[in-house]
Motif scaffolding. Structure first.
Motif, PDB file in Angstrom:
ATOM      1  N   THR A 153      37.028  39.917  30.091  1.00  0.00           N
ATOM      2  CA  THR A 153      37.323  40.666  31.318  1.00  0.00           C
ATOM      3  C   THR A 153      36.787  39.938  32.549  1.00  0.00           C
ATOM      4  OG1 THR A 153      37.230  42.732  30.067  1.00  0.00           O
ATOM      5  CG2 THR A 153      37.035  42.890  32.458  1.00  0.00           C
ATOM      6  N   ALA A 154      35.579  39.401  32.443  1.00  0.00           N
ATOM      7  CA  ALA A 154      35.023  38.626  33.563  1.00  0.00           C
ATOM      8  C   ALA A 154      35.893  37.417  33.857  1.00  0.00           C
ATOM      9  CB  ALA A 154      33.596  38.195  33.236  1.00  0.00           C
ATOM     10  N   ALA A 155      36.381  36.740  32.807  1.00  0.00           N
ATOM     11  CA  ALA A 155      37.261  35.591  33.000  1.00  0.00           C
ATOM     12  C   ALA A 155      38.540  36.007  33.718  1.00  0.00           C
ATOM     13  CB  ALA A 155      37.588  34.949  31.657  1.00  0.00           C
ATOM     14  N   ALA A 156      39.122  37.146  33.315  1.00  0.00           N
ATOM     15  CA  ALA A 156      40.347  37.618  33.955  1.00  0.00           C
ATOM     16  C   ALA A 156      40.109  37.961  35.422  1.00  0.00           C
ATOM     17  CB  ALA A 156      40.874  38.845  33.203  1.00  0.00           C
ATOM     18  N   ALA A 157      38.974  38.582  35.724  1.00  0.00           N
ATOM     19  CA  ALA A 157      38.663  38.947  37.105  1.00  0.00           C
ATOM     20  C   ALA A 157      38.463  37.709  37.975  1.00  0.00           C
ATOM     21  CB  ALA A 157      37.418  39.827  37.135  1.00  0.00           C
ATOM     22  N   LEU A 158      37.793  36.703  37.437  1.00  0.00           N
ATOM     23  CA  LEU A 158      37.561  35.474  38.196  1.00  0.00           C
ATOM     24  C   LEU A 158      38.837  34.662  38.365  1.00  0.00           C
ATOM     25  CD1 LEU A 158      34.170  34.509  36.536  1.00  0.00           C
ATOM     26  CD2 LEU A 158      34.480  35.086  38.955  1.00  0.00           C
ATOM     27  N   ASP A 179      32.940  35.851  44.128  1.00  0.00           N
ATOM     28  CA  ASP A 179      31.523  35.529  44.195  1.00  0.00           C
ATOM     29  C   ASP A 179      30.793  36.406  43.181  1.00  0.00           C
ATOM     30  OD1 ASP A 179      28.870  35.036  44.763  1.00  0.00           O
ATOM     31  OD2 ASP A 179      29.002  35.483  46.906  1.00  0.00           O
ATOM     32  N   ILE A 180      30.202  35.791  42.159  1.00  0.00           N
ATOM     33  CA  ILE A 180      29.583  36.581  41.093  1.00  0.00           C
ATOM     34  C   ILE A 180      28.304  37.275  41.550  1.00  0.00           C
ATOM     35  CG2 ILE A 180      30.578  35.132  39.291  1.00  0.00           C
ATOM     36  CD1 ILE A 180      27.855  33.804  38.952  1.00  0.00           C
ATOM     37  N   GLU A 181      27.826  36.948  42.756  1.00  0.00           N
ATOM     38  CA  GLU A 181      26.614  37.590  43.264  1.00  0.00           C
ATOM     39  C   GLU A 181      26.901  38.545  44.415  1.00  0.00           C
ATOM     40  OE1 GLU A 181      23.397  34.953  43.952  1.00  0.00           O
ATOM     41  OE2 GLU A 181      23.685  33.850  42.088  1.00  0.00           O
TER      42      GLU A 181
END
Length: 484
Positions: A222-227, A234-236
């Motif tokens: 899911t994180a890969a799809a969002a990025l 920006d992950i922060e």
């Protein structure tokens, strides 16, 4: 008198022609029918009249053949059978073959034409070639570490080399001794009934043949799809995620076991395993984007062979937004094999590239002459290198400062993700504990291993505790064996 002799001779000639025609019909047109008939014992006798070829681990045979002295002369034997059963499978004179014993049966039995200099001559003369040897990619130290780590737990471990796709460990517990099924006596039938009727299902290959809800480990996808979709740049940066999160189109409000998830940045949400953040991101990416990303990682691929068959991991392609949100946190009907989740971890470790997994390194004939190198399918780009680097950073953070501390390996950089998957009616079953990880020696630029561990019915109150407590130490032992 002469006329009678001529008639008799002509009739005898016709009978001879009829016999020859019938013999040709049987030998040419009916040969396959009679050869495959259960009543024909000649094929079985020929198959077992010589030793079967060996399956090797690190150059050492883990299978052999013993002379029974019977009509079906040679029976299969196994060295450390329960340890390697998820790799070798069984070869039974009654029940056939499974796993590598099945996938490489032609080589092991000597029937494969690659073992002959002139295959047509062997077919003409009926010669039976000696079986060849199949060299596996398994690392014995990692296999042992995974097997001992699982112990008496029900679960599985799959480990692969990210750069090449070599399968380094494949363990399923509880296991069984395939040698119990080798012969054709009454004891073999009794063993078959006992093993198939046992409640823990020891003959089930949980690493390849069983799928589980992946729980929070799916948040890597899911994180890969969002990025990749640009939903997160920006992950922060804050994600504007409420806590609790109302599932789209429903009155259901999804909460978190962890604290501090409201508006949490992706990096913090990944470390704390915030359901609300990832469910919202999954709904925003949408069904098409989530399914496409999952498919790139290997979900919904029904063709995967290593060469043993692998149960397809699934991500539903027909869901409403609420179901997509639940699938994004590894629930609803998302399901994955341990091998699939090791592939997810390998993609992250390998800069976004997936090298398809394989279990056979090479094949040699009875004299040790190379017949064929194992399949080395080309790697494909699944996610961009920048996305992979961001995922690496977040996975390292989980091990350094989050719930994956027990996976740390001295002298190595380790990234991981814990998870717990609910199951059963109304989620009343004890949860499955997951941990996926990768490790790289500190003096190396290439990852040494990617691993996935699942432990069934692991008692825990929340995802990070369960995966971190039950599964992470097993992954740690496997990774330590890889980098040590």
């Amino acid at each position: 008198m002469i006329r009678c002799i001529r008639h008799t001779a002509a009739f005898s000639f016709l009978l001879l022609v009829a016999v020859l025609v019938n013999a040709a019909r049987v030998q040419i047109f009916e040969t396959e029918h009679y050869g495959n008939s259960p009543a024909n014992r000649r094929a079985s006798i020929a198959r077992y009249e010589q030793p079967r070829g060996a399956l090797l681990v690190a150059g050492r045979p883990v299978t052999g053949s013993r002379d029974s002295g019977g009509r079906l002369r040679y029976e299969r034997s196994y060295t450390e059978g329960p340890l390697y059963a998820p790799v070798t499978g069984y070869s039974s004179q009654i029940y056939g073959t499974s796993l590598l014993e099945s996938a490489e049966d032609g080589v092991l039995s000597g029937a494969d034409d690659r073992l002959a200099t002139f295959p047509w001559w062997d077919r003409l003369t009926g010669a039976h070639r000696p079986g060849g040897s199949v060299h596996t990619t398994i690392n014995p130290r990692m296999q042992r570490a995974a097997f001992d780590g699982l112990g008496d737990k029900k679960g599985a471990v799959a480990a692969i080399e990210p750069r090449t796709g070599r399968v380094l460990a494949l363990v399923s517990t509880p296991s069984y001794d395939p040698g119990e099924l080798s012969g054709n006596g009454a004891a073999v039938g009794a063993a078959w009934r006992r093993l198939n009727g046992a409640e823990p299902r020891p003959m089930l290959n949980r690493a390849l043949g069983e799928t589980y809800p992946p729980g929070s480990t799916f948040k890597v996808v899911t994180a890969a799809a969002a990025l990749e979709s640009g939903k997160v740049t920006d992950i922060e940066a804050p994600t504007d995620s409420p806590d609790p999160y109302p599932l789209p189109g429903t009155a259901t409000r999804l909460g978190n076991a962890a604290k501090g998830c409201a508006d949490a940045p992706l990096k913090d949400a990944f470390r704390a395993s915030c359901n609300t953040v990832f469910a919202r991101l999954g709904a925003e990416v949408g069904l098409r984007g989530m399914a496409a990303t999952a498919g790139k990682f290997g979900f919904n691929d029904r063709r995967l062979r290593i060469p043993s068959p692998v149960a397809p991991s699934t991500f539903d392609t027909r869901m409403d937004p609420a179901q997509v949100a639940l699938s994004a946190i590894g629930q609803y009907d998302t399901a994955a094999t341990p091998l699939q989740m090791a592939m997810v971890s390998a993609v992250v470790a390998n800069g976004g590239r997936l090298a398809p997994p394989y279990l056979v390194d090479k094949v040699t004939d009875a004299r040790g002459v190379l017949v064929e190198d194992g399949p080395h399918p080309p790697a494909r780009q699944v996610i961009g290198p920048v996305t992979a680097q961001q995922l690496q950073e977040m996975m390292v953070d989980v091990v350094a400062h989050g719930s994956g501390r027990r996976a740390a390996v001295k002298g190595a950089t380790v990234g991981g993700k814990t998870g717990t998957a609910q199951h059963g009616v109304h989620n009343e079953g004890m949860p499955y504990a997951w941990f996926i990880a990768w490790a790289r020696a500190k003096d190396s630029y290439e990852p040494a291993v990617a691993v996935a561990v699942v432990v069934e019915d692991a008692a825990a109150d929340r995802a990070d505790i369960s995966g971190g407590g039950s599964a992470a130490p097993i992954a740690q032992a496997v990774m330590a064996a890889a980098v040590g």
